[in-house]
Design a protein around this motif. Structure first.
Motif, short mmCIF file in Angstrom:
data_model
loop_
_atom_site.label_atom_id
_atom_site.label_comp_id
_atom_site.label_asym_id
_atom_site.label_seq_id
_atom_site.Cartn_x
_atom_site.Cartn_y
_atom_site.Cartn_z
N ARG A 538 -7.87 -7.25 -9.80
CA ARG A 538 -8.02 -6.39 -8.62
C ARG A 538 -7.78 -7.20 -7.35
O ARG A 538 -8.28 -8.30 -7.21
CB ARG A 538 -9.42 -5.78 -8.59
CG ARG A 538 -9.80 -5.08 -9.88
CD ARG A 538 -9.22 -3.72 -9.97
NE ARG A 538 -9.88 -2.80 -9.07
CZ ARG A 538 -9.36 -1.65 -8.70
NH1 ARG A 538 -8.14 -1.31 -9.15
NH2 ARG A 538 -10.01 -0.84 -7.90
N GLY A 539 -6.99 -6.64 -6.47
CA GLY A 539 -6.70 -7.36 -5.23
C GLY A 539 -6.29 -6.40 -4.14
O GLY A 539 -5.94 -5.24 -4.40
N ARG A 540 -6.36 -6.87 -2.92
CA ARG A 540 -6.03 -6.01 -1.78
C ARG A 540 -4.82 -6.58 -1.03
O ARG A 540 -4.77 -7.79 -0.78
CB ARG A 540 -7.25 -5.94 -0.87
CG ARG A 540 -7.16 -4.86 0.21
CD ARG A 540 -8.36 -4.97 1.13
NE ARG A 540 -9.59 -4.49 0.51
CZ ARG A 540 -10.01 -3.23 0.58
NH1 ARG A 540 -9.31 -2.33 1.22
NH2 ARG A 540 -11.14 -2.88 0.02
N LEU A 541 -3.91 -5.71 -0.68
CA LEU A 541 -2.76 -6.13 0.12
C LEU A 541 -3.19 -6.12 1.58
O LEU A 541 -3.67 -5.10 2.08
CB LEU A 541 -1.59 -5.15 -0.09
CG LEU A 541 -0.38 -5.33 0.80
CD1 LEU A 541 0.33 -6.64 0.50
CD2 LEU A 541 0.60 -4.18 0.62
N THR A 542 -3.04 -7.26 2.25
CA THR A 542 -3.54 -7.30 3.63
C THR A 542 -2.43 -7.49 4.67
O THR A 542 -2.52 -6.97 5.76
CB THR A 542 -4.59 -8.42 3.81
OG1 THR A 542 -4.00 -9.63 3.33
CG2 THR A 542 -5.85 -8.13 3.04
N GLU A 543 -1.41 -8.25 4.33
CA GLU A 543 -0.36 -8.51 5.34
C GLU A 543 1.04 -8.42 4.73
O GLU A 543 1.23 -8.77 3.57
CB GLU A 543 -0.53 -9.92 5.94
CG GLU A 543 -1.68 -10.01 6.91
CD GLU A 543 -1.84 -11.42 7.47
OE1 GLU A 543 -0.88 -12.24 7.37
OE2 GLU A 543 -2.93 -11.71 8.00
N ILE A 544 1.96 -7.93 5.54
CA ILE A 544 3.37 -7.96 5.13
C ILE A 544 4.11 -8.74 6.20
O ILE A 544 4.08 -8.36 7.39
CB ILE A 544 3.94 -6.52 5.02
CG1 ILE A 544 3.14 -5.71 4.00
CG2 ILE A 544 5.43 -6.56 4.66
CD1 ILE A 544 3.45 -4.24 3.97
N ASN A 545 4.71 -9.84 5.82
CA ASN A 545 5.39 -10.73 6.78
C ASN A 545 4.48 -11.09 7.95
O ASN A 545 4.85 -10.94 9.12
CB ASN A 545 6.69 -10.10 7.30
CG ASN A 545 7.72 -9.94 6.20
OD1 ASN A 545 7.73 -10.71 5.24
ND2 ASN A 545 8.55 -8.91 6.32
N ASN A 546 3.27 -11.44 7.63
CA ASN A 546 2.25 -11.86 8.62
C ASN A 546 1.78 -10.75 9.55
O ASN A 546 1.12 -11.01 10.55
CB ASN A 546 2.75 -13.04 9.47
CG ASN A 546 3.10 -14.23 8.60
OD1 ASN A 546 2.39 -14.50 7.60
ND2 ASN A 546 4.19 -14.91 8.92
N VAL A 547 2.15 -9.52 9.27
CA VAL A 547 1.67 -8.40 10.10
C VAL A 547 0.64 -7.63 9.26
O VAL A 547 0.92 -7.28 8.11
CB VAL A 547 2.83 -7.45 10.48
CG1 VAL A 547 2.31 -6.29 11.34
CG2 VAL A 547 3.93 -8.20 11.16
N PRO A 548 -0.55 -7.36 9.82
CA PRO A 548 -1.55 -6.62 9.04
C PRO A 548 -0.99 -5.26 8.59
O PRO A 548 -0.35 -4.56 9.40
CB PRO A 548 -2.71 -6.45 10.03
CG PRO A 548 -2.51 -7.52 11.03
CD PRO A 548 -1.04 -7.77 11.12
N VAL A 549 -1.23 -4.89 7.34
CA VAL A 549 -0.61 -3.67 6.81
C VAL A 549 -1.03 -2.42 7.57
O VAL A 549 -0.24 -1.48 7.69
CB VAL A 549 -0.92 -3.45 5.31
CG1 VAL A 549 -0.04 -4.30 4.45
CG2 VAL A 549 -2.38 -3.68 5.00
#
Lengths: 827, 226
Positions: A538-549
């Motif tokens: 289980r994990g959470r996606l937090t950033e895409i290319n250093n930008v918060p999702v």
């Protein structure tokens, strides 16, 4: 001149003389079919939507992590929407020294608004359908709760601080929600008891579902009103997003209904165009006389257009009634398969059917009719003065434009419309030109072939232009029928494939790594077919290319909901079955930390190849590069993942395993043994969901079958009436040949050769165009695998040859049996 | 001069019609200068292919000349557009054809009513019935052309031609499709009706006897008046 009154009188006189029969039939088929299909699709769609609403237990659901403002509920009340609420949370239950993490659902009195619960009281009792949840003070539990906590029906169970009596075993709840990994054995209680459990404290993790049902218009208004007010943690559930396996089946069925409508409209359009062409040719003399008697060009045109409009309106009104009757019959035939309550037919659909009829009439009849405007009055003295044909651009442009608009209306996708339309048009133009050239070349070899073949071929070559347009018309009809048939067969085959007989009907979750070898052996020993074991971390996606999702996603999107919860992540060496890479490549040889993202989520989160995604897993940060975008099928009942990591990325994090397996009904008791051996493992039974899904698919299949029969029937009727509309010249010439001494058998052979050749060429062209269109349709519209349909290459030319050969010979049969003078006099 | 012109209902000057073919220009009619007085009867005679039908179609405004002018009742037909010519035909002209040209789907009565219906005449039915009675077909009002003999069909065509009381009647080989006995009866009727209506008659025929019944004969040969 008072054109309208005169038009009506002329129309009446023409109808009495039998001049309008073929046109009337063509129009009747067009409007009856379009009304019947519009009504049928509309009713079926609404019935299915009602039925699928059961999967949400309501027509519309707002999910939220907190209660929603009172004003929202007030607004729903003003709109006469029925309301229910459920609150779901996990809670540890302790009974008889046993511990169980259960999923508690507190349901208000009106739950479920759509669908039903199923309960039983013992292993042997029949299931009962329940339209409301437990009364206050009572609890309904899943059977696994009883076995895990060593309880029986009637025993007390304590949820938080509240003691409740177990009154029933719940065997089915309609709205088991999305994230199946968090599903724990269910306990349903009444919402009035929720407060007293004391479980809900500030900061507790509770998921609320606010359910609404009512009239479509009010629901739409409510949805429109509430949507802008939703916060980031609230969203409206949608059957297409929240039950993707059903959503995609429904989507395809809806597209098939759309396709059927287009098919019937095109077939009818061709019939109308051919019938009008015949009508025009038979009215050239009458028009010349009218012109000679002083009718102006525009008056002549208006006279005929008015007649067509009056004919169109009268026929459409009659055909609408007939269409209504036809769809009632279709529903009667489907009665045993459809749900008890079927949506009522909508007047809008009738109106739409009528409008479609009139539009087809104008689109397909106007261009040939315009030719009458050009009739020279001098034709009364010289019959050979033929008016110039209407510009081909106008004829095909108007009809083509109309078909394009209709395709767009049904697909609502400009790209798809353009692809289908352009593929069809290019093939039609190229092949039309090819046929024309072949006809011209064939003319040269005429002198060296036997007489009956020569006469037969001459029939086709005499007017190459007319023959080409006849061939194209028959080709279009055959293509339309083929598309309807092939897409339906592949659609049904596809459904059967995705749910084979032994489709997995259970999910096993929370399998610890150390249990894996034992479980694999146990499955093998017991002959249980299971899908691959996937690790789940289980994990959470937090950033895409250093930008918060959170800054990237749009509100209420799929991506937005994915960023609010932990995702189930997995890793695997091999691309799972039913997954398809649509961009990028599966793992690179350098063994870098990579991830493959599901297509829709990638779209929603605007993730591209090469993007860097930051996940938080077990308190640690993990950065991976997107190496591929995958499409996958949610409807296979196999584990599916939004994010799949490359090997070597997730192994160090603690996780469990997941698989799905098939267990036949008579081996159900094995589950108890399994639960005993692996008490921490969660088994999720999806038989009922699967059964419901299969029922819907078989309903759709039957509905689609009937639509196909209808389209084929319309197609053949049109083929026959279209053949009839081309017979005038052939009958006249055959009668002339008879006066010169041609015997019956020569004429018969000539007719067979002529019509069979016409059918053969149309059949061959139809195969080529069908394959081209099927390729475009499958790869763009229906997202199905295209493969050439080999049997069509034999079947279509054969069907074309026999159908046209028979229809043609039947149509001219009296030429060979009646005295030639009698035939000639009738011209 | 003015008086003479006003009495001439048809006047043509240097009228010609030619068509372009693959082997060059084909002159169907050339230098046709013609004056027809109101109430006069004229026969246009000549061999097949001499241009009789082309001339009649130009005079009636059914076709347009390549060169020259035509005036009908003092109005220049050649300067009118197609709609203008149609209006002129509706007001001024009646036709009788060799092949009858009746509308097959319509009854005898409806065929005769048609020119008046096109004018919006409310009395169309009564006038048509009276005229069909006049041509001896009062018993065949509801019969369609297929149910009538050739002579009867041509009588219906005569009734249709005269029902709108035309100033000019164009008749193209009116007996060409009839046997001589029936043909004679039809011609008698045509002349009687023409007299009753005081119409100008332009009759195309290659039958010398029939041509002789007209006040004047115009003979065409290879597209020219001889």
């Amino acid at each position: 001149m008072k054109p309208f009154g005169l038009a009506v009188r002329l129309l009446w006189r023409d109808s009495r003389a039998g001049e309008l029969t073929i046109l009337f039939l063509a129009l009747l088929i067009a409007v009856t079919s379009s009304t019947a299909i519009a009504l049928f699709s509309d009713r079926l769609e609404r019935t299915m939507t009602n039925q699928t609403a059961e999967f949400l237990a309501a027509d519309m659901v707002i999910s939220s992590h907190a209660t929603i403002p009172e004003s929202w509920l007030e607004k729903a009340k003003q709109l006469n929407l029925a309301q229910a609420q459920t609150a779901e949370f996990s809670s540890v239950l302790i009974e008889n020294d046993e511990l169980l993490l259960a999923g508690i659902k507190a349901a208000s009195d009106l739950y479920p608004l759509r669908g039903f619960l199923k309960t039983t009281t013992s292993d042997y009792a029949d299931e009962a359908i329940e339209h409301k949840g437990p009364e206050p003070g009572l609890a309904w539990v899943e059977k696994r709760v009883l076995s895990a906590l060593k309880l029986n029906i009637g025993d007390p169970i304590t949820v938080g601080e509240k003691k409740l009596a177990i009154s029933k075993i719940v065997t089915y709840e309609p709205d088991k929600q999305g994230d199946i990994y968090s599903l724990s054995p269910r306990v349903i209680i009444n919402k009035q008891d929720l407060q007293e459990t004391g479980v809900i404290q500030p900061g507790s993790h509770v998921h609320y579902f606010f359910q609404f049902s009512g009239e479509q218009a009010q629901l739409t208004e409510f949805k429109r009103w509430v949507k802008p007010q939703l916060n980031l943690a609230q969203r409206i559930l949608d059957i297409h997003e929240d039950r993707p396996e059903l959503g995609s089946a429904l989507n395809r069925a809806e597209r098939y209904l759309g396709l059927s409508s287009i098919v019937v409209i095109i077939i009818s359009g061709v019939a109308i165009a051919m019938a009008t062409r015949r009508y025009t040719e038979r009215h050239l003399d009458a028009t010349a006389i009218l012109r000679c008697l002083g009718c102006k060009q525009n008056e002549v045109l208006w006279l005929f257009i008015s007649q067509f409009l009056v004919l169109g309106l009268l026929t459409s009104a009659f055909a609408c009634g007939l269409g209504w009757f036809v769809q009632e019959m279709l529903f009667k035939l489907l009665r045993n398969l459809l749900p008890q309550s079927v949506a009522n037919p909508g007047w809008l659909a009738v109106f739409f059917g009528m409008m479609t009829g009139m539009t087809i009439l104008i689109g397909f009849a106007l261009p040939p009719l315009l030719r009458l405007k050009k009739v020279s009055p001098a034709r009364v003295l010289r019959r050979d003065l033929e008016p110039l044909p209407t510009s081909a651009w106008l004829v095909y442009g108007l009809a083509g434009g109309l078909v394009g608009i209709l395709i767009w209306r049904y697909t609502e996708d400009l790209n798809m419309t353009a692809t289908i339309f352009c593929t069809g048009l290019v093939l039609l133009l190229v092949l039309g030109l090819l046929v024309y050239l072949i006809l011209m070349l064939a003319r040269r070899s005429l002198s060296s072939i036997p007489l009956n073949w020569r006469f037969g071929l001459q029939g086709l070559l005499r007017n190459s232009r007319a023959t080409t347009s006849q061939i194209l018309a028959f080709t279009i009809t055959l293509v339309a029928m083929t598309l309807s048939f092939t897409v339906r067969s592949d659609l049904i085959e596809n459904w059967h494939k995705q749910l084979p007989e032994h489709a997995p009907n259970h999910f096993a979750l929370n399998i610890f790594p150390e249990q894996l070898p034992g479980l694999q052996t146990e499955f093998k020993d017991n002959g249980i077919e299971n899908s691959q074991f996937y690790p789940v971390i289980r994990g959470r996606l937090t950033e895409i290319n250093n930008v918060p999702v959170q800054k990237i996603v749009s509100k209420d999107s799929q991506g937005e909901s994915a960023t609010h919860r932990k995702l189930s992540l997995t890793w695997t060496e091999k691309l799972p079955e039913d997954n398809k890479i649509i961009a990028g490549t599966w793992w690179s040889p350098e063994k870098k930390p990579e991830v493959s993202v599901e297509q829709k989520l990638a779209d929603s989160l605007k993730i591209n190849l090469g993007d860097k995604l930051l996940f938080v897993v077990g308190g640690q940060q993990l950065t991976v590069t997107v190496s591929s975008i995958r499409s996958l099928r949610w409807d296979t009942m196999k584990p599916n993942f939004y994010m799949i990591f490359s090997p070597g990325t997730l192994e160090s994090f603690p996780g469990t395993f997941l698989t799905s397996f098939y267990l036949p009904e008579n081996k159900k008791t094995y589950l108890n043994q399994l639960v005993k051996h692996y008490p921490a493992m969660t088994i999720l039974e999806v038989d009922l969901i699967l059964k419901q899904f299969k029922t819907i698919l078989s309903q759709l299949t039957e509905a689609i079958n009937y639509l196909l029969y209808f389209a084929l029937m319309a197609g053949f009727t049109v083929l026959f009436s279209a053949i009839y509309s081309t017979l005038d010249n052939r009958i006249y010439e055959s009668a002339l040949l008879r006066t010169f001494g041609a015997n019956r058998s020569l004429l018969r052979r000539t007719h067979i050769i002529e019509f069979a050749l016409l059918g053969l060429v149309s059949g061959v062209l139809a195969v080529i165009i069908s394959e081209g269109l099927l390729f475009a349709l499958y790869s763009i519209a229906l997202h199905m695998d295209y493969h050439p349909t080999y049997y069509l290459w034999i079947a279509l030319p054969l069907i074309g040859t026999f159908a046209l050969g028979l229809a043609g010979c039947w149509g001219v049969r009296h030429v060979v049996s009646s005295p030639p003078l009698q035939v000639l006099r009738n011209f | 001069m003015q008086t003479q012109q006003s009495r001439n209902i048809i006047v043509t000057e240097n009228l010609g019609k030619s068509v372009k073919t693959s082997s060059g220009t084909l002159h169907i009619l050339s230098d046709i200068n013609l004056q027809v007085a109101s109430g006069e009867s004229i026969a246009i005679a000549g061999e097949s292919g001499s241009g009789k039908s082309t001339l009649i179609s130009l005079l009636a405004g059914l076709d347009t000349p390549t060169i020259g002018t035509i005036s009908l009742n003092g109005k220049s037909l050649t300067s009118m557009d197609e709609d203008g010519r149609a209006a002129m035909r509706n007001q001024l002209v009646g036709f009788v054809f060799q092949s009858f040209q009746l509308l097959q789907g319509l009854t005898a009565l409806e065929n005769v009513m048609l020119p008046l219906e096109l004018r919006g005449d409310k009395n169309a039915k009564n006038a048509a019935v009276a005229l069909l009675d006049r041509v001896g077909l009062s018993e065949r009002l509801t019969h369609t052309p297929r149910q009538l003999s050739g002579g009867e069909q041509q009588r219906v065509a005569l009734a249709r031609a005269f029902v709108s009381r035309p100033a000019i009647l164009f008749a193209d080989e009116p007996t060409g499709n009839l046997d001589s006995k029936t043909g004679t009866k039809v011609i008698e009727l045509l002349f009687e009706l023409n007299l009753e209506n005081n119409a100008t008659l332009i009759l195309v025929t290659h039958d010398q006897t029939l041509a002789n019944r007209c006040q004047r004969i115009i003979k065409l040969d290879a597209g020219r008046i001889v």
